[in-house]
Design a protein around this motif. Sequence first.
Motif, PDB file in Angstrom:
ATOM      1  N   CYS A 157      -5.439 -19.013  -2.672  1.00 23.21           N
ATOM      2  CA  CYS A 157      -5.504 -20.404  -2.247  1.00 23.21           C
ATOM      3  C   CYS A 157      -6.426 -20.858  -3.266  1.00 23.21           C
ATOM      4  CB  CYS A 157      -5.853 -20.637  -0.522  1.00 23.21           C
ATOM      5  SG  CYS A 157      -5.059 -19.644   0.985  1.00 23.21           S
ATOM      6  N   SER A 158      -5.830 -21.748  -3.715  1.00 14.11           N
ATOM      7  CA  SER A 158      -7.388 -22.819  -5.006  1.00 14.11           C
ATOM      8  C   SER A 158      -7.528 -23.562  -3.491  1.00 14.11           C
ATOM      9  CB  SER A 158      -5.974 -23.828  -5.487  1.00 14.11           C
ATOM     10  OG  SER A 158      -7.094 -24.427  -6.517  1.00 14.11           O
ATOM     11  N   ILE A 159      -8.838 -23.638  -3.978  1.00 15.55           N
ATOM     12  CA  ILE A 159     -10.469 -24.602  -2.740  1.00 15.55           C
ATOM     13  C   ILE A 159      -9.886 -25.686  -3.399  1.00 15.55           C
ATOM     14  CG2 ILE A 159     -12.317 -25.080  -2.552  1.00 15.55           C
ATOM     15  CD1 ILE A 159     -12.869 -22.201  -2.938  1.00 15.55           C
ATOM     16  N   CYS A 160      -9.361 -26.467  -4.684  1.00 11.35           N
ATOM     17  CA  CYS A 160      -9.963 -27.558  -5.376  1.00 11.35           C
ATOM     18  C   CYS A 160      -8.689 -28.403  -5.454  1.00 11.35           C
ATOM     19  CB  CYS A 160      -9.434 -27.240  -7.326  1.00 11.35           C
ATOM     20  SG  CYS A 160     -11.145 -26.667  -6.642  1.00 11.35           S
ATOM     21  N   THR A 161      -7.444 -27.741  -5.413  1.00  8.32           N
ATOM     22  CA  THR A 161      -5.586 -28.161  -5.376  1.00  8.32           C
ATOM     23  C   THR A 161      -5.128 -27.570  -3.970  1.00  8.32           C
ATOM     24  OG1 THR A 161      -4.534 -26.362  -6.880  1.00  8.32           O
ATOM     25  CG2 THR A 161      -6.094 -27.619  -7.954  1.00  8.32           C
ATOM     26  N   GLY A 162      -5.334 -26.944  -3.172  1.00  8.57           N
ATOM     27  CA  GLY A 162      -5.009 -26.198  -2.091  1.00  8.57           C
ATOM     28  C   GLY A 162      -3.827 -25.594  -2.544  1.00  8.57           C
ATOM     29  N   GLU A 163      -3.046 -25.500  -3.562  1.00  7.05           N
ATOM     30  CA  GLU A 163      -2.054 -24.622  -4.010  1.00  7.05           C
ATOM     31  C   GLU A 163      -2.507 -23.750  -3.417  1.00  7.05           C
ATOM     32  OE1 GLU A 163       0.168 -24.191  -8.203  1.00  7.05           O
ATOM     33  OE2 GLU A 163      -1.593 -22.568  -7.740  1.00  7.05           O
ATOM     34  N   GLN A 164      -0.512 -22.349  -2.667  1.00  6.84           N
ATOM     35  CA  GLN A 164      -0.746 -20.794  -2.457  1.00  6.84           C
ATOM     36  C   GLN A 164      -0.114 -20.351  -2.789  1.00  6.84           C
ATOM     37  OE1 GLN A 164      -0.460 -21.828   2.366  1.00  6.84           O
ATOM     38  NE2 GLN A 164      -2.362 -21.735   1.980  1.00  6.84           N
ATOM     39  N   VAL A 165      -0.237 -19.535  -3.483  1.00  7.21           N
ATOM     40  CA  VAL A 165       1.002 -18.252  -4.323  1.00  7.21           C
ATOM     41  C   VAL A 165       0.725 -16.785  -3.765  1.00  7.21           C
ATOM     42  CG1 VAL A 165       0.935 -17.592  -6.282  1.00  7.21           C
ATOM     43  CG2 VAL A 165      -0.150 -19.412  -6.289  1.00  7.21           C
ATOM     44  N   ALA A 166       1.516 -16.382  -2.869  1.00 10.29           N
ATOM     45  CA  ALA A 166       2.046 -15.173  -2.650  1.00 10.29           C
ATOM     46  C   ALA A 166       2.037 -14.205  -3.484  1.00 10.29           C
ATOM     47  CB  ALA A 166       2.876 -15.500  -1.273  1.00 10.29           C
ATOM     48  N   GLY A 167       1.602 -13.058  -3.060  1.00 13.15           N
ATOM     49  CA  GLY A 167       2.030 -11.832  -4.014  1.00 13.15           C
ATOM     50  C   GLY A 167       1.312 -10.957  -3.411  1.00 13.15           C
ATOM     51  N   PHE A 168       0.641  -9.558  -4.549  1.00  9.10           N
ATOM     52  CA  PHE A 168       0.296  -8.939  -3.591  1.00  9.10           C
ATOM     53  C   PHE A 168      -0.635  -8.349  -5.007  1.00  9.10           C
ATOM     54  CE2 PHE A 168       4.885  -8.585  -2.493  1.00  9.10           C
ATOM     55  CZ  PHE A 168       4.723  -8.149  -0.968  1.00  9.10           C
ATOM     56  N   LYS A 169      -1.267  -7.786  -3.898  1.00  2.00           N
ATOM     57  CA  LYS A 169      -2.401  -7.268  -4.976  1.00  2.00           C
ATOM     58  C   LYS A 169      -2.570  -5.763  -5.152  1.00  2.00           C
ATOM     59  CE  LYS A 169      -7.610  -7.516  -5.455  1.00  2.00           C
ATOM     60  NZ  LYS A 169      -8.876  -8.372  -4.447  1.00  2.00           N
ATOM     61  N   ASN A 170      -3.003  -5.306  -6.207  1.00  2.00           N
ATOM     62  CA  ASN A 170      -3.107  -3.646  -6.079  1.00  2.00           C
ATOM     63  C   ASN A 170      -4.191  -3.305  -6.152  1.00  2.00           C
ATOM     64  OD1 ASN A 170      -3.523  -1.076  -7.864  1.00  2.00           O
ATOM     65  ND2 ASN A 170      -1.751  -1.096  -9.086  1.00  2.00           N
ATOM     66  N   LEU A 171      -4.515  -1.955  -5.339  1.00  2.00           N
ATOM     67  CA  LEU A 171      -5.132  -2.102  -4.275  1.00  2.00           C
ATOM     68  C   LEU A 171      -6.803  -1.111  -5.693  1.00  2.00           C
ATOM     69  CD1 LEU A 171      -4.167  -0.166  -1.483  1.00  2.00           C
ATOM     70  CD2 LEU A 171      -5.571  -2.449  -2.254  1.00  2.00           C
ATOM     71  N   ALA A 172      -5.786  -0.531  -6.453  1.00  2.00           N
ATOM     72  CA  ALA A 172      -6.685   0.738  -7.466  1.00  2.00           C
ATOM     73  C   ALA A 172      -6.957   0.115  -8.307  1.00  2.00           C
ATOM     74  CB  ALA A 172      -5.473   1.952  -8.065  1.00  2.00           C
ATOM     75  N   THR A 173      -6.446  -1.235  -9.134  1.00  2.00           N
ATOM     76  CA  THR A 173      -6.881  -2.485  -9.779  1.00  2.00           C
ATOM     77  C   THR A 173      -7.471  -3.208  -9.562  1.00  2.00           C
ATOM     78  OG1 THR A 173      -5.140  -2.755 -10.428  1.00  2.00           O
ATOM     79  CG2 THR A 173      -5.407  -1.102 -11.453  1.00  2.00           C
ATOM     80  N   GLY A 174      -6.988  -3.779  -8.787  1.00  3.83           N
ATOM     81  CA  GLY A 174      -7.653  -5.431  -8.075  1.00  3.83           C
ATOM     82  C   GLY A 174      -6.373  -6.382  -8.849  1.00  3.83           C
ATOM     83  N   LYS A 175      -5.880  -5.598  -9.578  1.00  2.00           N
ATOM     84  CA  LYS A 175      -4.970  -6.972 -10.324  1.00  2.00           C
ATOM     85  C   LYS A 175      -4.165  -7.650  -8.896  1.00  2.00           C
ATOM     86  CE  LYS A 175      -0.887  -7.918 -13.736  1.00  2.00           C
ATOM     87  NZ  LYS A 175      -0.337  -6.782 -14.779  1.00  2.00           N
TER      88      LYS A 175
END
Length: 78
Positions: free
Chosen positions: A31-49
Amino acid sequence: MKSIFSMKKNKHTDGFPDDFDRTLYKPVLRCSICTGEQVAGFKNLATGKFEEVMLIRNDRELSLFKERYGISELGKEY
């Protein structure tokens, strides 16, 4: 004649399979604090990407994302 702009035929248009490895990836809603835009996805637990899957504009799209990947809870990151 072959077109130079040929499209790849991919089962998954977002590049992320419907079944993800829960030991490697964590579902996240960015979630963007400035614009309120939300993007759903997945975070790699090993790399944080973060790998974004879809833009969330309303509750219907959020429930569609959860249903597609079998997610009951979704963490938020700012």
